[in-house]
Design a protein around this motif. Structure first.
Motif, mmCIF file in Angstrom:
data_model
loop_
_atom_site.group_PDB
_atom_site.id
_atom_site.type_symbol
_atom_site.label_atom_id
_atom_site.label_comp_id
_atom_site.label_asym_id
_atom_site.label_seq_id
_atom_site.Cartn_x
_atom_site.Cartn_y
_atom_site.Cartn_z
ATOM 1 N N ASP A 1 -18.407 -2.512 -4.369
ATOM 2 C CA ASP A 1 -17.280 -1.845 -3.469
ATOM 3 C C ASP A 1 -16.080 -1.274 -4.336
ATOM 4 N N LEU A 2 -16.419 -0.920 -5.539
ATOM 5 C CA LEU A 2 -15.254 -0.599 -6.344
ATOM 6 C C LEU A 2 -15.024 0.857 -6.041
ATOM 7 N N LYS A 3 -15.866 1.697 -5.755
ATOM 8 C CA LYS A 3 -15.653 2.964 -5.386
ATOM 9 C C LYS A 3 -14.990 3.253 -4.111
ATOM 10 N N THR A 4 -15.180 2.343 -3.199
ATOM 11 C CA THR A 4 -14.274 2.416 -2.028
ATOM 12 C C THR A 4 -12.894 2.336 -2.059
ATOM 13 N N TYR A 5 -12.547 1.263 -3.182
ATOM 14 C CA TYR A 5 -11.108 1.054 -3.286
ATOM 15 C C TYR A 5 -10.536 1.533 -4.224
ATOM 16 N N LEU A 6 -11.084 2.205 -4.977
ATOM 17 C CA LEU A 6 -10.489 3.036 -6.185
ATOM 18 C C LEU A 6 -9.529 4.271 -5.661
ATOM 19 N N ARG A 7 -8.245 4.410 -6.152
ATOM 20 C CA ARG A 7 -7.681 5.640 -5.771
ATOM 21 C C ARG A 7 -7.181 6.608 -6.924
ATOM 22 N N ALA A 8 -6.186 7.281 -6.535
ATOM 23 C CA ALA A 8 -5.705 8.228 -7.778
ATOM 24 C C ALA A 8 -5.267 7.686 -8.847
ATOM 25 N N ASP A 9 -4.559 6.554 -8.860
ATOM 26 C CA ASP A 9 -4.100 5.683 -9.905
ATOM 27 C C ASP A 9 -3.953 4.179 -9.705
ATOM 28 N N LEU A 10 -3.839 3.762 -10.876
ATOM 29 C CA LEU A 10 -3.817 2.341 -10.665
ATOM 30 C C LEU A 10 -2.804 1.635 -9.678
ATOM 31 N N GLU A 11 -1.634 2.196 -9.616
ATOM 32 C CA GLU A 11 -0.581 1.482 -8.785
ATOM 33 C C GLU A 11 -1.197 1.762 -7.389
ATOM 34 N N ALA A 12 -1.696 2.884 -7.032
ATOM 35 C CA ALA A 12 -2.171 3.145 -5.717
ATOM 36 C C ALA A 12 -3.184 2.355 -5.218
ATOM 37 N N THR A 13 -4.218 2.008 -6.146
ATOM 38 C CA THR A 13 -5.338 0.976 -6.076
ATOM 39 C C THR A 13 -4.829 -0.242 -5.710
ATOM 40 N N LEU A 14 -3.819 -0.836 -6.410
ATOM 41 C CA LEU A 14 -3.466 -2.255 -6.272
ATOM 42 C C LEU A 14 -2.666 -2.201 -4.996
ATOM 43 N N SER A 15 -2.000 -1.450 -4.675
ATOM 44 C CA SER A 15 -1.259 -1.278 -3.493
ATOM 45 C C SER A 15 -1.846 -1.463 -2.357
ATOM 46 N N GLN A 16 -2.938 -1.316 -2.227
ATOM 47 C CA GLN A 16 -3.815 -1.770 -0.932
ATOM 48 C C GLN A 16 -4.280 -3.043 -0.942
ATOM 49 N N PHE A 17 -3.647 -4.040 -1.985
ATOM 50 C CA PHE A 17 -3.919 -5.610 -1.692
ATOM 51 C C PHE A 17 -2.633 -6.379 -2.073
ATOM 52 N N PHE A 18 -1.537 -5.687 -2.655
ATOM 53 C CA PHE A 18 -0.652 -6.654 -3.231
ATOM 54 C C PHE A 18 1.004 -5.951 -2.693
ATOM 55 N N LEU A 19 1.837 -6.766 -2.617
ATOM 56 C CA LEU A 19 3.198 -5.999 -2.517
ATOM 57 C C LEU A 19 3.623 -5.540 -3.569
ATOM 58 N N PRO A 20 4.543 -4.544 -3.607
ATOM 59 C CA PRO A 20 5.261 -3.878 -4.473
ATOM 60 C C PRO A 20 5.427 -4.451 -5.723
ATOM 61 N N GLU A 21 6.212 -5.763 -5.498
ATOM 62 C CA GLU A 21 6.745 -6.524 -6.757
ATOM 63 C C GLU A 21 5.296 -7.009 -7.355
ATOM 64 N N GLU A 22 4.337 -7.414 -6.718
ATOM 65 C CA GLU A 22 3.191 -7.897 -7.326
ATOM 66 C C GLU A 22 2.272 -6.937 -7.982
#
Length: 427
Positions: free
Chosen positions: A252-273
């Motif tokens: 499922d990696l391609k499904t969740y990858l975004r333009a950069d790392l911050e955008a990718t992680l922001s789908q799962f975590f709060l900004p401070e995380e």
């Protein structure tokens, strides 16, 4: 080399489809039903015009005045036409519209010398019209003007034929021409049928394409030249574990990858995380990425050829700059690139144009002498923002159909195609 450009008229040279404008104003019956039958494929344009001729009413002077008041052409077309004349490129119009309004509009813009093929109209004394079809193909009989046949006729006289169009009546001609400039519904048709084409908005863009010389190519990295999904996943997995969350499956990696790392992680975590997780991911990635990254099929050979041919090469990647430079060194091609720009090297990542601008500066090239090749819609948008022709490559993040929605200048079939395109962009 003797070259010819065959060009559609309605919606291509003419801003509006004047056939529709006229029937909407001068018909007394249900022309919408006729049009719907045409769009549904129940009848061809020849039958549609034959039916419309029975319900269109108006005297010739009134209709011509209406055309003068309600028609316009692409403002860049006259400049485009003059350039082609200067360069010895012939232009002819092939239209499935009606001859009288094409003639009138060309006269209005001092372009009467352009030859054209269209359906012929005869005005009657009772304010009706008769339509004849001197350029139809009897075996098919669908279109009033068979543009495919006209391409084939002219192939005997010219070394290469370019076709410019936008709609249903242009499809068969697009399959016959040597090269196609397409927009509106013709563009997705060409993509679906694997017809090599350039997307265009207006004739200024086609003029730019005729003048284009490619001296430099800027590449995206992941999904375009290299594949490092395993390394990315291992880095993300470490990050997820650190933040106490189970990661999604690798497939499922391609499904969740975004333009950069911050955008990718922001789908799962709060900004401070996200801020805490980014360095964890990068630390793990740095340990594994060199051994978990490889060239995509044919990429190394293409880079070898382009470099040998003297094409100036660059990279614009949302991968961190030192990672990008590290992997190119590891793969033995770092000397091929005059510029390698990654995250952290400029103020803003893609889709902002900063990376392309920085690469062009280091490559010492103006935007019009370069192209940008990438595998994502973000890459296409980046090229447009930087005013560099964006070429889509369906080898990574997005499919051919998905990439076409971003309307890149060109959708490459494979990376190897670049070797030919670098020498002749209209091939």
């Amino acid at each position: 080399m003797k070259r010819l450009i065959l060009c559609d008229f309605d919606g291509t040279i003419s801003v509006r489809d004047m056939g529709y404008v006229l029937v909407n104003r001068f018909t007394s019956g249900n022309w919408e039903g006729i049009d719907q039958d045409f769009r549904d494929g129940k009848i061809g344009s020849r039958e549609a015009y034959s039916r419309i001729a029975k319900i269109l009413k108006g005297d010739q002077p009134t209709i011509l005045r209406f055309i003068q008041e309600h028609s316009s052409i692409d403002p860049s077309f006259p400049v485009f036409y003059r350039y082609c004349r200067e360069k010895g490129i012939d232009i002819k119009i092939v239209s499935d519209g009606l001859d009288f309004y094409i003639k009138k509009i060309l006269e209005m813009h001092h372009l009467s010398e352009i030859p054209f093929y269209a359906n012929c109209t005869q005005f009657r004394e009772d304010e009706g019209i008769d339509v004849s079809f001197p350029h139809s193909e009897e075996e098919c009989g669908l279109c009033g003007t068979c543009k495919k046949k006209l391409v084939q006729i002219h192939q005997k006289r010219y070394d290469s034929i370019f076709f410019v169009g936008n709609g249903l009546s242009d499809r068969c001609a697009a399959q016959e021409a040597d090269f196609v400039f397409a927009k509106d519904s013709l563009y997705p048709y060409c993509i679906k049928k694997d017809i090599t084409c350039h997307f265009f908005k207006d004739f200024q863009e086609i003029l730019n394409d005729l003048k284009k010389q490619i001296h430099g190519i800027i590449f995206d990295l992941d999904g375009t030249l290299i594949e490092s999904y395993e390394a990315i996943y291992l880095g993300l997995k470490e990050c997820f574990q650190y933040l106490g969350k189970e990661i999604f499956p690798f497939q499922d990696l391609k499904t969740y990858l975004r333009a950069d790392l911050e955008a990718t992680l922001s789908q799962f975590f709060l900004p401070e995380e996200v801020l805490k997780g980014i360095p964890v991911m990068r630390k793990k990635y740095e340990k594994v990425y060199l051994n978990k990254t490889h060239f995509l099929d044919g990429a190394e050979e293409v880079l070898n050829t382009l470099h040998s041919d003297g094409v100036i090469l660059g990279i614009a990647s949302n991968k961190f700059g030192h990672f990008s430079r590290g992997v190119l060194t590891h793969l033995g091609v770092s000397d091929y690139f005059k510029s390698v720009i990654g995250a952290g090297d400029v103020a803003r990542n893609k889709p902002f144009p900063d990376m392309i601008h920085a690469a062009l500066k280091e490559m010492e090239l103006p935007p019009e002498e370069a192209i940008f090749v990438g595998d994502t819609l973000t890459d296409i948008e980046t090229g447009k923002q930087a005013r560099v022709d964006a070429y889509g490559l369906p080898t990574g993040f997005h499919s051919k159909k998905e990439l076409s929605q971003g309307k890149p200048k060109r959708l490459l079939k494979n990376l190897q195609e670049l070797v030919r395109v670098a020498k002749n962009p209209l091939s």
